[in-house]
Design a protein around this motif. Structure first.
Motif, PDB file in Angstrom:
ATOM      1  N   TRP A 304       0.853  -1.185   0.000  1.00 33.67           N
ATOM      2  CA  TRP A 304       0.000   0.000   0.000  1.00 33.67           C
ATOM      3  C   TRP A 304       0.889   1.235   0.000  1.00 33.67           C
ATOM      4  CZ3 TRP A 304       0.675  -3.174   4.214  1.00 33.67           C
ATOM      5  CH2 TRP A 304       1.256  -2.615   5.346  1.00 33.67           C
ATOM      6  N   ASP A 305       0.284   2.377  -0.295  1.00 42.24           N
ATOM      7  CA  ASP A 305       1.045   3.623  -0.316  1.00 42.24           C
ATOM      8  C   ASP A 305       0.082   4.788  -0.109  1.00 42.24           C
ATOM      9  OD1 ASP A 305      -0.094   3.413  -3.066  1.00 42.24           O
ATOM     10  OD2 ASP A 305       0.986   5.307  -3.321  1.00 42.24           O
ATOM     11  N   LEU A 306       0.620   5.911   0.308  1.00 48.66           N
ATOM     12  CA  LEU A 306      -0.157   7.141   0.434  1.00 48.66           C
ATOM     13  C   LEU A 306       0.781   8.317   0.201  1.00 48.66           C
ATOM     14  CD1 LEU A 306      -2.701   8.747   1.067  1.00 48.66           C
ATOM     15  CD2 LEU A 306      -2.151   8.562   3.512  1.00 48.66           C
ATOM     16  N   LYS A 321      -2.469   4.439   7.565  1.00 50.07           N
ATOM     17  CA  LYS A 321      -2.526   3.232   6.755  1.00 50.07           C
ATOM     18  C   LYS A 321      -3.948   3.089   6.213  1.00 50.07           C
ATOM     19  CE  LYS A 321       0.939   0.868   9.597  1.00 50.07           C
ATOM     20  NZ  LYS A 321       1.229  -0.317  10.455  1.00 50.07           N
ATOM     21  N   PRO A 322      -4.168   2.205   5.250  1.00 45.36           N
ATOM     22  CA  PRO A 322      -5.540   1.945   4.818  1.00 45.36           C
ATOM     23  C   PRO A 322      -6.428   1.649   6.034  1.00 45.36           C
ATOM     24  CG  PRO A 322      -4.022   0.868   3.332  1.00 45.36           C
ATOM     25  CD  PRO A 322      -3.186   1.433   4.456  1.00 45.36           C
ATOM     26  N   SER A 323      -7.468   2.455   6.199  1.00 46.00           N
ATOM     27  CA  SER A 323      -8.230   2.379   7.447  1.00 46.00           C
ATOM     28  C   SER A 323      -9.558   3.086   7.321  1.00 46.00           C
ATOM     29  CB  SER A 323      -7.423   3.000   8.599  1.00 46.00           C
ATOM     30  OG  SER A 323      -7.114   4.351   8.311  1.00 46.00           O
ATOM     31  N   GLU A 324     -10.383   2.841   8.335  1.00 44.49           N
ATOM     32  CA  GLU A 324     -11.666   3.518   8.491  1.00 44.49           C
ATOM     33  C   GLU A 324     -11.529   4.655   9.497  1.00 44.49           C
ATOM     34  OE1 GLU A 324     -14.085   2.566   6.660  1.00 44.49           O
ATOM     35  OE2 GLU A 324     -13.861   0.420   6.261  1.00 44.49           O
ATOM     36  N   GLN A 365       2.224  -0.551  -4.367  1.00 43.08           N
ATOM     37  CA  GLN A 365       2.877   0.574  -3.729  1.00 43.08           C
ATOM     38  C   GLN A 365       2.912   1.803  -4.632  1.00 43.08           C
ATOM     39  OE1 GLN A 365       4.732  -2.066  -4.918  1.00 43.08           O
ATOM     40  NE2 GLN A 365       6.856  -1.458  -5.317  1.00 43.08           N
ATOM     41  N   TYR A 366       2.171   1.755  -5.745  1.00 44.30           N
ATOM     42  CA  TYR A 366       2.161   2.852  -6.703  1.00 44.30           C
ATOM     43  C   TYR A 366       0.839   3.618  -6.637  1.00 44.30           C
ATOM     44  CZ  TYR A 366       6.045   0.089  -8.444  1.00 44.30           C
ATOM     45  OH  TYR A 366       7.213  -0.628  -8.538  1.00 44.30           O
ATOM     46  N   ALA A 367       0.877   4.880  -7.022  1.00 42.42           N
ATOM     47  CA  ALA A 367      -0.307   5.741  -7.006  1.00 42.42           C
ATOM     48  C   ALA A 367      -1.049   5.616  -8.323  1.00 42.42           C
ATOM     49  CB  ALA A 367       0.100   7.183  -6.741  1.00 42.42           C
ATOM     50  N   GLN A 371      -7.670   5.547  -2.987  1.00 39.08           N
ATOM     51  CA  GLN A 371      -8.973   6.212  -2.837  1.00 39.08           C
ATOM     52  C   GLN A 371      -9.227   6.622  -1.394  1.00 39.08           C
ATOM     53  OE1 GLN A 371     -12.727   4.821  -4.863  1.00 39.08           O
ATOM     54  NE2 GLN A 371     -13.312   4.368  -2.750  1.00 39.08           N
ATOM     55  N   TYR A 372      -9.867   7.781  -1.243  1.00 38.93           N
ATOM     56  CA  TYR A 372     -10.406   8.200   0.053  1.00 38.93           C
ATOM     57  C   TYR A 372     -11.867   8.564  -0.175  1.00 38.93           C
ATOM     58  CZ  TYR A 372     -10.694  10.077   4.748  1.00 38.93           C
ATOM     59  OH  TYR A 372     -11.033  10.285   6.060  1.00 38.93           O
ATOM     60  N   ARG A 373     -12.730   8.071   0.713  1.00 38.48           N
ATOM     61  CA  ARG A 373     -14.173   8.265   0.550  1.00 38.48           C
ATOM     62  C   ARG A 373     -14.754   8.941   1.778  1.00 38.48           C
ATOM     63  NH1 ARG A 373     -19.080   4.173   0.261  1.00 38.48           N
ATOM     64  NH2 ARG A 373     -17.782   2.927   1.644  1.00 38.48           N
ATOM     65  N   ASN A 374     -15.479  10.016   1.571  1.00 35.48           N
ATOM     66  CA  ASN A 374     -16.252  10.693   2.615  1.00 35.48           C
ATOM     67  C   ASN A 374     -17.731  10.431   2.366  1.00 35.48           C
ATOM     68  OD1 ASN A 374     -14.418  12.017   4.347  1.00 35.48           O
ATOM     69  ND2 ASN A 374     -14.072  13.627   2.834  1.00 35.48           N
ATOM     70  N   VAL A 375     -18.456  10.002   3.397  1.00 40.58           N
ATOM     71  CA  VAL A 375     -19.890   9.770   3.291  1.00 40.58           C
ATOM     72  C   VAL A 375     -20.570  10.366   4.515  1.00 40.58           C
ATOM     73  CG1 VAL A 375     -21.735   8.081   3.015  1.00 40.58           C
ATOM     74  CG2 VAL A 375     -19.462   7.595   2.086  1.00 40.58           C
ATOM     75  N   VAL A 376     -21.594  11.156   4.280  1.00 39.38           N
ATOM     76  CA  VAL A 376     -22.435  11.688   5.352  1.00 39.38           C
ATOM     77  C   VAL A 376     -23.871  11.327   4.987  1.00 39.38           C
ATOM     78  CG1 VAL A 376     -23.215  13.708   6.623  1.00 39.38           C
ATOM     79  CG2 VAL A 376     -20.838  13.574   5.814  1.00 39.38           C
TER      80      VAL A 376
END
Length: 767
Positions: A304-306, A321-324, A365-367, A371-376
């Motif tokens: 993974w990468d960021l 890290k990849p997470s909630e 490990q590459y971009a 993804q980042y997701r925002n939900v309301v």
């Protein structure tokens, strides 16, 4: 052990003080709302096993009672009902864990996240964005969750779980095609109870549970329960050895019950869940255009990468890290009043979710697809029902209405900066969605002479949805604004059937039911208007025949069902190939398909100390009319032509849908009393799941997730008083490597790997 007391209704019935002394249940909270069980045992401890069904009162006088849910043996359904004790013994702490206990059921986490998709008998929807109503409705204490992700973190302090396949909605809640999962949590008690349990296992996994329950006055009682989970991360990165997958979750639930008189029951419930757990990352099995070399990885390793620039875009630390980063909370008010001729009930509920979720969608490990997701989101629902009250009458009826309103806003941030030359940018897609549903339902049954009962029900549902303000920004390049979309549906569904009870321990039934599920939108990474075209509602005509039998009461129980589904406009996740861009997921309708299969459930108590249980499911499905993009052919062409995408369409009429065909699960348990007043339980459990295809018609190769078998075991020592218990357990004893789901992002196709062997222990204390 859930709060250290979920097994006490069984233990308290095994009176240690002698064969003639009556014993009351130490855990009366395992009944349905408004009822408290009374269990009186007058059998010898070595011969008595008194499981209590939800909403059931059991009186035993010198008879061995080995089986649970005896009332359900007279219900014309094929539901699988699971006790809190079994959920504890099988280490079920999330809804996805239920898959290993149920026939013909698939419950999968999407990309290792808290997004869960359900398929009952092959009916379900592979919906990562969760902006559509699931084909399988989740209920918690009677409250419908039209957005399935909102039910995450609620699997604690349980009384039971029952899973009902097939069209539903004629007796409560919302209509659906696939069925429903009903989670029943423990209620307040009229006497004081409390418990604390600690569960420690491999990979530094720790789970803590507690509850306290009792009366505040003659008419008011309460219950507070909570859980905390930490650790357990089993993935590691080969580049630097860092690990991934640790849980970090806390949850609370509080119930307040007021019973001002014998006819009135009012329950107020509130809950809160905070989930900051890391998520599991996929393992690539095919990359049609790799950006660079990837290290050789073992099964429990991942990449993974960021990038800091991407983290800055959505306002999180570049070290995550990849997470909630999810918060779920809500409240509901349930009220019932006996009117003499009927019982009037009301359920009012408000639920909300705040989701912040970082996933490495390309599993490298590459971009090329982070993804980042925002939900309301929030949902308000109201249900009113009136049900006949005279249980001895041959005529029973119920009528009601259900309404829900959903408001949602989502943002998808994507990092494509190293996906060159096709993209090479950061992007954001955002939108709002409004939805409301109003349905009315009625159900009737009449028992004729010779115990023949005719029953039928009908539901009318109106659903409206709007997708508003969707836009995609390619930062530094362009902004794409799309037209609003809307869809609505207005349909009837229902059931009609016959039930025959020739003798007290045998029942058979046949029913025909129609299910309905509204349409919706595909809304994620959007680049052309065609992606937003609404998909149509789906309908399902189901035929089911079944039987329930206690062939030898309390010794041998066997239930079975066979089904055939005539499926129209099945909502299917397929692929849209955008020219000069690549493949993107999109929901479409398969005009016609069919599913058929069988299910068997059994419980056997052949000898005094031995208890066996198991189930078997077999299902088949094929598309009768369906043509769509062939994803395996598209991937193969891109792999051999330097990442160039070419569309290949295939007519899948007559092709197998790819669902797992065979599923089995079972437990063998040995109980005995090594000392006077103490019990020792040793059990082994196993489950088998057939192969699952990622694309229609796939029977071998990379796009087929192989079958697997899992083995588990546990040993428990406890006193008959139920004051404490000690358990040692193991799951996936054989260290099987299997895949739990699969997916693709940009040029990468990946599996989601399974957890390794876990060995752990639990200690619980009760008062």
């Amino acid at each position: 052990m859930l709060f250290g007391c979920t097994i006490m209704s069984d233990i308290s019935a095994r009176a240690a003080a002698g064969p003639k002394k009556p014993v009351r249940s130490a855990h009366p909270s395992t009944t349905a709302p408004g009822r408290q069980p009374t269990v009186v045992a007058r059998a010898k401890a070595r011969d008595t096993r008194l499981p209590v069904a939800v909403g059931e009162t059991v009186d035993v006088n010198g008879a061995r009672r080995a089986f649970r849910f005896s009332q359900a043996q007279h219900s014309a359904d094929s539901a699988t009902r699971i006790t809190a004790e079994e959920l504890t013994n099988r280490n079920v702490v999330t809804i996805a864990d239920l898959q290993q206990l149920l026939p013909n059921v698939t419950i999968q986490s999407m990309n290792g996240t808290s997004t869960i998709n359900y398929l009952l008998r092959g009916v379900g929807m592979n919906d990562y964005t969760q902006n559509a109503m699931s084909s399988v409705m989740t209920y918690i204490d009677g409250v419908a969750f039209p957005l399935g992700q909102m039910s995450n973190g609620m699997m604690f302090d349980l009384a039971s779980v029952d899973v009902t396949p097939g069209p539903v909605g004629t007796e409560h809640g919302q209509t659906d095609t696939g069925g429903e999962i009903n989670i029943h949590t423990a209620d307040p008690t009229a006497t004081w109870h409390g418990g604390l349990s600690e569960d420690i296992a491999s990979y530094a996994r720790n789970r803590t549970n507690f509850h306290v329950s009792g009366p505040l006055s003659r008419t008011v009682s309460f219950r507070i329960a909570g859980q905390a989970q930490q650790g357990g991360g089993w993935q590691s990165m080969p580049l630097d050895g860092s690990h991934l997958g640790d849980a970090n979750e806390g949850a609370l639930r509080a119930k307040l019950r007021w019973q001002p008189d014998e006819k009135t029951d009012i329950m107020l419930t509130g809950h809160w869940v905070q989930d900051d757990s890391q998520v599991v990352t996929g393992k690539p099995f095919l990359n049609v255009q790799p950006v660079g070399p990837s290290p050789n990885m073992g099964f429990y390793q991942a990449e993974w990468d960021l990038r800091p620039q991407f983290a800055a875009l959505f306002g999180r630390s570049a070290s995550i890290k990849p997470s909630e980063h999810n918060t779920f909370w809500g409240a509901d008010l349930k009220m019932s009043r006996q009117l003499g001729f009927a019982t009037l009930s009301s359920i009012s509920a408000f639920e909300t979710e705040r989701i912040g979720e970082y996933t490495d969608q390309d599993a490298t490990q590459y971009a090329t697809g982070d993804q980042y997701r925002n939900v309301v989101s929030n949902t308000f629902s109201q249900e009113l029902s009136l049900k006949s009250a005279h249980q001895q009458s041959p005529f029973h009826w119920s009528i009601g209405a259900y309404y829900d309103r959903v408001r949602m806003a989502q943002q998808f941030f994507m990092d494509f900066t190293q996906y060159l030359p096709q993209r090479g940018y950061l992007s954001e897609t955002s939108y709002q969605q409004n939805q409301q549903t109003f349905s009315q339902f009625a159900h009737l049954s009449y028992r004729f002479p010779h115990n023949v009962t005719l029953f039928g029900g009908i539901t009318h549902e109106a659903d409206d949805r709007q997708l508003l303000g969707l836009a995609t920004r390619h930062f530094g390049i362009s902004t794409l604004n799309f037209n609003n979309e809307a869809t609505s549906a207005n349909q009837f569904s229902g059931v009609v059937g016959v039930q025959w009870q020739p003798v007290s321990n045998l029942m058979a039934y046949f029913k025909v039911s129609k299910g309905f599920k509204p349409g919706g939108f595909t809304a994620n990474n959007t680049v052309i208007q065609a992606q937003l075209a609404p998909y149509k509602p789906e309908t399902l005509l189901a035929y089911e025949v079944g039987f329930k039998s206690d062939i030898v009461p309390n010794v041998f129980r066997l239930n079975g069902a066979a089904f055939y589904y005539d499926y129209h406009d099945q909502q299917v996740l397929t692929t849209l190939l955008v020219p000069n861009y690549g493949p993107l997921g999109m929901f479409m309708n398969a005009p016609k398909s069919q599913i058929w299969g069988i299910e068997l459930n059994t419980e056997i108590h052949p000898f005094r100390h031995i208890f066996l249980s198991g189930n078997l499911g077999y299902q088949r499905g094929n598309y009768q009319i369906y043509q769509t993009l062939n994803t395996t052919a598209v991937a193969a062409y891109a792999q051999t032509h330097g990442g160039v995408w070419q569309a290949f369409y295939t007519d899948y009429s007559g092709t197998d849908t790819g669902m797992p065909k065979l599923s089995m699960s079972g437990t063998a348990e040995y109980r005995f009393n090594p000392l006077n007043g103490y019990e020792w339980v040793t059990a082994v459990d196993g489950s088998y799941r057939g192969a699952q295809a990622m694309s229609p018609g796939v029977t071998s190769g990379m796009f087929l997730m192989p079958s697997y078998f899992l083995l588990g075991a546990h040993m428990t020592f406890r006193p008959a008083s139920g004051r404490w218990s000690v358990t040692a357990y193991a799951s996936n004893i054989l260290q099987r490597h299997y895949e739990v789901s699969a997916g693709m992002e940009t040029t990468t196709y990946y599996y989601m790997p399974s957890p390794p062997r876990f060995i752990g222990g639990r200690f619980g204390f009760n008062f």
